[in-house]
Design a protein around this motif. Structure first.
Motif, PDB file in Angstrom:
ATOM      1  N   ASP A 141     -44.905 -36.069 -15.617  1.00  0.00           N
ATOM      2  CA  ASP A 141     -44.586 -36.454 -16.991  1.00  0.00           C
ATOM      3  C   ASP A 141     -43.091 -36.383 -17.281  1.00  0.00           C
ATOM      4  OD1 ASP A 141     -44.134 -33.746 -17.124  1.00  0.00           O
ATOM      5  OD2 ASP A 141     -45.738 -33.330 -18.560  1.00  0.00           O
ATOM      6  N   PHE A 142     -42.312 -35.857 -16.328  1.00  0.00           N
ATOM      7  CA  PHE A 142     -40.856 -35.809 -16.417  1.00  0.00           C
ATOM      8  C   PHE A 142     -40.358 -35.057 -17.641  1.00  0.00           C
ATOM      9  CE2 PHE A 142     -42.027 -39.521 -13.927  1.00  0.00           C
ATOM     10  CZ  PHE A 142     -41.337 -39.276 -12.756  1.00  0.00           C
ATOM     11  N   SER A 143     -41.208 -34.132 -18.148  1.00  0.00           N
ATOM     12  CA  SER A 143     -40.782 -33.315 -19.278  1.00  0.00           C
ATOM     13  C   SER A 143     -39.874 -32.180 -18.828  1.00  0.00           C
ATOM     14  CB  SER A 143     -42.004 -32.737 -19.996  1.00  0.00           C
ATOM     15  OG  SER A 143     -42.773 -31.933 -19.114  1.00  0.00           O
ATOM     16  N   SER A 144     -39.879 -31.898 -17.528  1.00  0.00           N
ATOM     17  CA  SER A 144     -39.056 -30.824 -16.995  1.00  0.00           C
ATOM     18  C   SER A 144     -38.512 -31.240 -15.638  1.00  0.00           C
ATOM     19  CB  SER A 144     -39.880 -29.537 -16.852  1.00  0.00           C
ATOM     20  OG  SER A 144     -39.138 -28.542 -16.174  1.00  0.00           O
ATOM     21  N   VAL A 145     -37.258 -30.907 -15.393  1.00  0.00           N
ATOM     22  CA  VAL A 145     -36.685 -31.159 -14.066  1.00  0.00           C
ATOM     23  C   VAL A 145     -36.897 -29.973 -13.149  1.00  0.00           C
ATOM     24  CG1 VAL A 145     -34.959 -32.789 -14.911  1.00  0.00           C
ATOM     25  CG2 VAL A 145     -34.402 -30.345 -14.802  1.00  0.00           C
ATOM     26  N   THR A 146     -37.550 -28.922 -13.667  1.00  0.00           N
ATOM     27  CA  THR A 146     -37.883 -27.750 -12.847  1.00  0.00           C
ATOM     28  C   THR A 146     -39.371 -27.451 -13.028  1.00  0.00           C
ATOM     29  OG1 THR A 146     -37.198 -26.276 -14.652  1.00  0.00           O
ATOM     30  CG2 THR A 146     -35.561 -26.781 -12.943  1.00  0.00           C
ATOM     31  N   PRO A 147     -40.234 -28.302 -12.520  1.00  0.00           N
ATOM     32  CA  PRO A 147     -41.674 -28.096 -12.713  1.00  0.00           C
ATOM     33  C   PRO A 147     -42.182 -26.883 -11.962  1.00  0.00           C
ATOM     34  CG  PRO A 147     -41.303 -29.831 -11.115  1.00  0.00           C
ATOM     35  CD  PRO A 147     -39.962 -29.495 -11.682  1.00  0.00           C
ATOM     36  N   THR A 148     -43.222 -26.284 -12.523  1.00  0.00           N
ATOM     37  CA  THR A 148     -43.855 -25.166 -11.844  1.00  0.00           C
ATOM     38  C   THR A 148     -44.670 -25.668 -10.653  1.00  0.00           C
ATOM     39  OG1 THR A 148     -45.785 -25.312 -13.296  1.00  0.00           O
ATOM     40  CG2 THR A 148     -44.002 -23.831 -13.968  1.00  0.00           C
ATOM     41  N   TYR A 149     -44.940 -24.755  -9.747  1.00  0.00           N
ATOM     42  CA  TYR A 149     -45.728 -25.059  -8.554  1.00  0.00           C
ATOM     43  C   TYR A 149     -47.176 -24.651  -8.776  1.00  0.00           C
ATOM     44  CZ  TYR A 149     -41.854 -26.370  -5.497  1.00  0.00           C
ATOM     45  OH  TYR A 149     -40.807 -27.027  -4.914  1.00  0.00           O
ATOM     46  N   ASP A 150     -48.094 -25.545  -8.446  1.00  0.00           N
ATOM     47  CA  ASP A 150     -49.513 -25.243  -8.563  1.00  0.00           C
ATOM     48  C   ASP A 150     -50.026 -24.617  -7.270  1.00  0.00           C
ATOM     49  OD1 ASP A 150     -50.204 -26.460 -11.230  1.00  0.00           O
ATOM     50  OD2 ASP A 150     -49.365 -28.216 -10.222  1.00  0.00           O
ATOM     51  N   ASP A 151     -51.012 -23.762  -7.399  1.00  0.00           N
ATOM     52  CA  ASP A 151     -51.612 -23.085  -6.258  1.00  0.00           C
ATOM     53  C   ASP A 151     -52.279 -24.087  -5.325  1.00  0.00           C
ATOM     54  OD1 ASP A 151     -52.798 -20.550  -4.980  1.00  0.00           O
ATOM     55  OD2 ASP A 151     -54.579 -21.739  -5.465  1.00  0.00           O
ATOM     56  N   ASP A 152     -52.063 -23.917  -4.022  1.00  0.00           N
ATOM     57  CA  ASP A 152     -52.582 -24.897  -3.067  1.00  0.00           C
ATOM     58  C   ASP A 152     -54.106 -24.974  -3.065  1.00  0.00           C
ATOM     59  OD1 ASP A 152     -52.796 -22.397  -1.852  1.00  0.00           O
ATOM     60  OD2 ASP A 152     -51.817 -22.978   0.017  1.00  0.00           O
ATOM     61  N   GLU A 153     -54.783 -23.850  -3.223  1.00  0.00           N
ATOM     62  CA  GLU A 153     -56.249 -23.885  -3.257  1.00  0.00           C
ATOM     63  C   GLU A 153     -56.743 -24.613  -4.503  1.00  0.00           C
ATOM     64  OE1 GLU A 153     -60.151 -20.925  -2.863  1.00  0.00           O
ATOM     65  OE2 GLU A 153     -58.116 -20.083  -2.802  1.00  0.00           O
ATOM     66  N   ALA A 154     -56.091 -24.366  -5.639  1.00  0.00           N
ATOM     67  CA  ALA A 154     -56.469 -25.072  -6.864  1.00  0.00           C
ATOM     68  C   ALA A 154     -56.231 -26.571  -6.720  1.00  0.00           C
ATOM     69  CB  ALA A 154     -55.685 -24.515  -8.049  1.00  0.00           C
ATOM     70  N   LEU A 155     -55.178 -26.951  -6.032  1.00  0.00           N
ATOM     71  CA  LEU A 155     -54.897 -28.365  -5.835  1.00  0.00           C
ATOM     72  C   LEU A 155     -55.951 -29.025  -4.950  1.00  0.00           C
ATOM     73  CD1 LEU A 155     -51.013 -28.317  -5.448  1.00  0.00           C
ATOM     74  CD2 LEU A 155     -52.354 -29.227  -7.358  1.00  0.00           C
ATOM     75  N   TYR A 156     -56.545 -28.271  -4.042  1.00  0.00           N
ATOM     76  CA  TYR A 156     -57.637 -28.835  -3.248  1.00  0.00           C
ATOM     77  C   TYR A 156     -58.838 -29.169  -4.140  1.00  0.00           C
ATOM     78  CZ  TYR A 156     -57.040 -29.467   1.755  1.00  0.00           C
ATOM     79  OH  TYR A 156     -56.709 -29.986   2.978  1.00  0.00           O
ATOM     80  N   SER A 157     -59.084 -28.362  -5.142  1.00  0.00           N
ATOM     81  CA  SER A 157     -60.144 -28.692  -6.098  1.00  0.00           C
ATOM     82  C   SER A 157     -59.833 -30.006  -6.798  1.00  0.00           C
ATOM     83  CB  SER A 157     -60.300 -27.564  -7.136  1.00  0.00           C
ATOM     84  OG  SER A 157     -60.739 -26.373  -6.516  1.00  0.00           O
ATOM     85  N   GLU A 158     -58.557 -30.238  -7.094  1.00  0.00           N
ATOM     86  CA  GLU A 158     -58.148 -31.502  -7.704  1.00  0.00           C
ATOM     87  C   GLU A 158     -58.349 -32.661  -6.739  1.00  0.00           C
ATOM     88  OE1 GLU A 158     -56.499 -34.220 -10.525  1.00  0.00           O
ATOM     89  OE2 GLU A 158     -57.480 -32.254 -10.656  1.00  0.00           O
ATOM     90  N   VAL A 159     -58.077 -32.442  -5.466  1.00  0.00           N
ATOM     91  CA  VAL A 159     -58.313 -33.488  -4.459  1.00  0.00           C
ATOM     92  C   VAL A 159     -59.774 -33.909  -4.475  1.00  0.00           C
ATOM     93  CG1 VAL A 159     -58.427 -33.929  -1.971  1.00  0.00           C
ATOM     94  CG2 VAL A 159     -56.393 -32.857  -2.956  1.00  0.00           C
ATOM     95  N   PHE A 160     -60.681 -32.944  -4.454  1.00  0.00           N
ATOM     96  CA  PHE A 160     -62.107 -33.277  -4.447  1.00  0.00           C
ATOM     97  C   PHE A 160     -62.534 -33.927  -5.762  1.00  0.00           C
ATOM     98  CE2 PHE A 160     -62.194 -29.654  -1.304  1.00  0.00           C
ATOM     99  CZ  PHE A 160     -62.355 -30.478  -0.201  1.00  0.00           C
ATOM    100  N   SER A 161     -61.970 -33.471  -6.867  1.00  0.00           N
ATOM    101  CA  SER A 161     -62.287 -34.085  -8.161  1.00  0.00           C
ATOM    102  C   SER A 161     -61.835 -35.543  -8.198  1.00  0.00           C
ATOM    103  CB  SER A 161     -61.620 -33.298  -9.290  1.00  0.00           C
ATOM    104  OG  SER A 161     -61.849 -33.918 -10.544  1.00  0.00           O
ATOM    105  N   LEU A 162     -60.638 -35.813  -7.698  1.00  0.00           N
ATOM    106  CA  LEU A 162     -60.139 -37.183  -7.662  1.00  0.00           C
ATOM    107  C   LEU A 162     -61.022 -38.076  -6.784  1.00  0.00           C
ATOM    108  CD1 LEU A 162     -56.329 -36.418  -7.344  1.00  0.00           C
ATOM    109  CD2 LEU A 162     -57.349 -37.791  -9.173  1.00  0.00           C
ATOM    110  N   LEU A 163     -61.454 -37.555  -5.655  1.00  0.00           N
ATOM    111  CA  LEU A 163     -62.310 -38.347  -4.777  1.00  0.00           C
ATOM    112  C   LEU A 163     -63.648 -38.643  -5.447  1.00  0.00           C
ATOM    113  CD1 LEU A 163     -61.549 -36.604  -1.373  1.00  0.00           C
ATOM    114  CD2 LEU A 163     -60.947 -38.947  -2.012  1.00  0.00           C
TER     115      LEU A 163
END
Length: 467
Positions: A141-163
C-alpha cells in the motif's frame, strides 16, 4: 496449449507493464500509472517465470547442479551475497499482482482474479522459502517506506488461502475471459486449476517436518492436479528474447563463464555414484571435445585448464538451453515425485508407481528414446520394487528431474542435503561452521533502508518449515 511469445506480445509487455520498484517513492513519468488488467497479466506471467529462473540460478550451486569455474566462487562456498535484484524482482511482480487482483475484483473478472491469486501465492511462497520473514501486510500500500516483517509461518497460511481463493474464483464465472495475455496457459482455465492444486501439494510438502503437515490433504490436492506433461506450467520464449539458461550457455561459449556442471551431478549420472548410467545426461549437459563428461568440484574451481583438461558445461541447443526452450514453473514430473514421497509410508505400491511415472515423465520431456528409457527403468537399481523403495531413491530421481529448478533447494533442506555422495564444497564459508546454507541473507538495500525491521539472522537460521 502453451503460450508462445510474439513480437506483439513483447510490445504489449513493454508498453503496459506497471511494474514499480518495491517502495520506490519516485514516480517514473515514462511508465503508465494505471495499466489495464490484460497488461498486468502479461507482465505477471512472464516475470514469474523469470523469478523461478533467478532463484534457480542462485540455488543450483547450493544443490550442486552447477559449480563455479573459479575457486571459492561465492555461490559455491555459500557466501552471504547481496540479492537485492532478486528481492526487487519478486516484489515488483507481487506489486503488479496486487493491482491485478484489485482491478479484477472491480471488473468482476473472476478468472483473472483466480489466476492472479495463484501467481501471488507462488511468488510469495518462493520469497518466504528463500528469505523467511518478509514484508507483506504492509508491503503493497506504500503507506510506509519501512514496512514491518510478517512471520514466515503466518505467511504460509496466506499462501494456502490465496491458492484456495484462486481455485474457487477460477471455478466460478467471469466478466472477462483469460486469453493470449496469459503467457503460461494461454487462457486455459482448466490448466490454472490443475496448477493451483499442484502448488497446494508442493507447499504442503514443505511442512512435512511440522505438526501442521497433513499427508492426506496433499494427496487430495494431487488428485485434482496435473495428469500429464501437457499440463506443465511453462513460459516459452520467442525469437527476440532467449530463454535465460540459453543465454548462460551462449555466454559461456563466448568465455563469459557460467553454467559449469558440478562433479556431484555428473557422478550421479555417469555410473560413479550409482551403477546405472543415466541416458538423460547427454540431453541435459555438454561433453568435452573428447566426448567425456567431467565436472567441477564445488568450491575448488576448474584449476589450471590446460593442465587439468576441459570441463562439462551447459551448452546451447539442448532441452534446457535452446533459445526458445520453456522455463519450467511446475511440472507433472515434479507432481509424481511429490505423490511418491507422500504415499511412501502409507501406500508403498502407489508410491512406487508414482516414482516410476515421475522418471518416465521427465524422460519423455527430454525425448529419451524408448529403448534407453526402458533399459534405465528396468535396471535393478532403479526398478527395485515397492518394498525396497526408499525416500533416498525418490529424492535422487526428483533431483535429476528438477534440474536447475529452485524447488530442489527446498527439497535439499528438508532432506538435510542427504543426497548420496553430496559433500560440502571446498573453501566453504567459515561462518557456516561446516554446515550447509539454510537461507539467503536479506538484501543490502533492505538492511540499509529498513534495518530496524529486518530480522537479525544468519545463513544457518532456518525457515519455519525447516526447523
Amino acid at each position: 496449449m502453451k503460450a508462445i511469445y510474439t513480437i506483439f506480445g513483447l510490445m504489449l509487455f513493454l508498453a503496459l507493464s506497471s511494474c514499480e520498484n518495491f517502495l520506490d517513492v519516485n514516480d517514473n513519468p515514462n511508465n503508465p500509472q494505471d495499466a489495464p488488467i490484460s497488461g498486468l497479466m502479461t507482465n505477471a506471467t512472464y516475470e514469474t517465470s523469470l523469478n523461478v529462473y533467478a532463484i534457480g540460478s542462485i540455488t543450483s550451486n547450493y544443490v550442486q547442479y552447477l559449480a563455479s569455474p573459479n575457486p571459492a566462487g561465492a555461490s559455491d562456498v555459500m557466501e552471504a551475497s547481496n540479492y537485492s535484484g532478486l528481492w526487487f524482482d519478486l516484489y515488483n511482480v507481487m506489486t503488479d499482482l496486487t493491482d491485478l487482483m484489485q482491478k479484477a475484483e472491480e471488473e468482476d473478472a473472476g478468472h483473472y482474479l483466480g489466476a492472479g491469486q495463484i501467481l501471488m501465492a507462488l511468488n510469495l511462497g518462493m520469497t518466504v522459502d528463500v528469505f523467511g520473514d518478509v514484508p507483506y501486510s504492509e508491503g503493497f500500500d506504500f503507506s510506509s517506506v519501512t514496512p514491518t516483517y510478517d512471520d514466515d509461518e503466518a505467511l504460509y497460511s496466506e499462501v494456502f488461502s490465496l491458492l484456495d481463493q484462486g481455485i474457487q474464483n477460477l471455478s466460478g464465472t467471469t466478466s472477462i475471459s483469460l486469453g493470449d495475455d496469459d503467457f503460461i496457459f494461454n487462457g486455459e482455465v482448466s490448466s490454472w486449476l490443475k496448477l493451483g492444486n499442484m502448488l497446494k501439494a508442493r507447499f504442503m510438502l514443505h511442512t512435512k517436518g511440522t505438526t501442521s503437515y497433513d499427508a492426506q490433504a496433499v494427496l487430495t490436492a494431487l488428485a485434482s492436479g496435473m495428469t500429464s506433461n501437457d499440463d506443465d506450467a511453462t513460459v516459452i520464449f520467442f525469437e527476440q528474447r532467449f530463454n535465460p539458461w540459453a543465454q548462460v550457455a551462449i555466454n559461456n561459449e563466448s568465455l563469459l563463464l557460467g553454467g559449469w556442471i558440478s562433479t556431484q551431478f555428473i557422478e550421479a549420472m555417469d555410473g560413479t555414484s550409482y551403477a546405472t548410467t543415466d541416458p538423460r545426461m547427454p540431453l541435459m549437459i555438454g561433453a568435452t571435445d573428447d566426448g567425456d563428461y567431467i565436472g567441477v568440484i564445488n568450491g575448488a574451481g576448474r584449476g589450471n585448464a590446460p593442465e587439468q583438461g576441459a570441463r562439462s558445461t551447459l551448452i546451447p541447443g539442448q532441452f534446457y538451453t535452446s533459445e526458445q526452450s520453456p522455463l519450467l514453473i511446475a511440472t507433472y514430473a515434479e507432481q509424481k515425485f511429490i505423490e511418491a514421497e507422500v504415499a511412501l509410508e502409507s501406500d508403498p505400491e502407489a508410491a512406487y508407481s508414482a516414482y516410476l511415472e515421475g522418471i518416465e515423465a521427465h524422460m519423455d520431456m527430454l525425448d529419451v528414446n524408448d529403448e534407453d528409457k526402458m533399459a534405465y527403468l528396468n535396471s535393478p537399481e532403479v526398478s527395485m520394487g515397492s518394498s525396497a523403495l526408499s525416500l533416498a531413491d525418490i529424492m535422487k530421481e526428483k533431483w535429476v528431474a528438477l534440474f536447475l529448478h529452485p524447488e530442489t533447494w527446498n527439497d535439499a533442506r528438508r532432506f538435510d542435503y542427504g543426497y548420496k555422495d553430496m559433500t560440502l564444497p571446498e573453501n566453504l564459508n567459515g561462518n557456516l561452521n561446516g554446515q550447509f546454507i539454510r537461507r539467503l541473507a536479506y538484501p543490502d538495500n533492505e538492511v540499509s533502508r529498513n534495518g530496524n525491521n529486518v530480522p537479525d539472522v544468519t545463513l544457518l537460521d532456518r525457515i519455519w518449515w525447516d526447523e
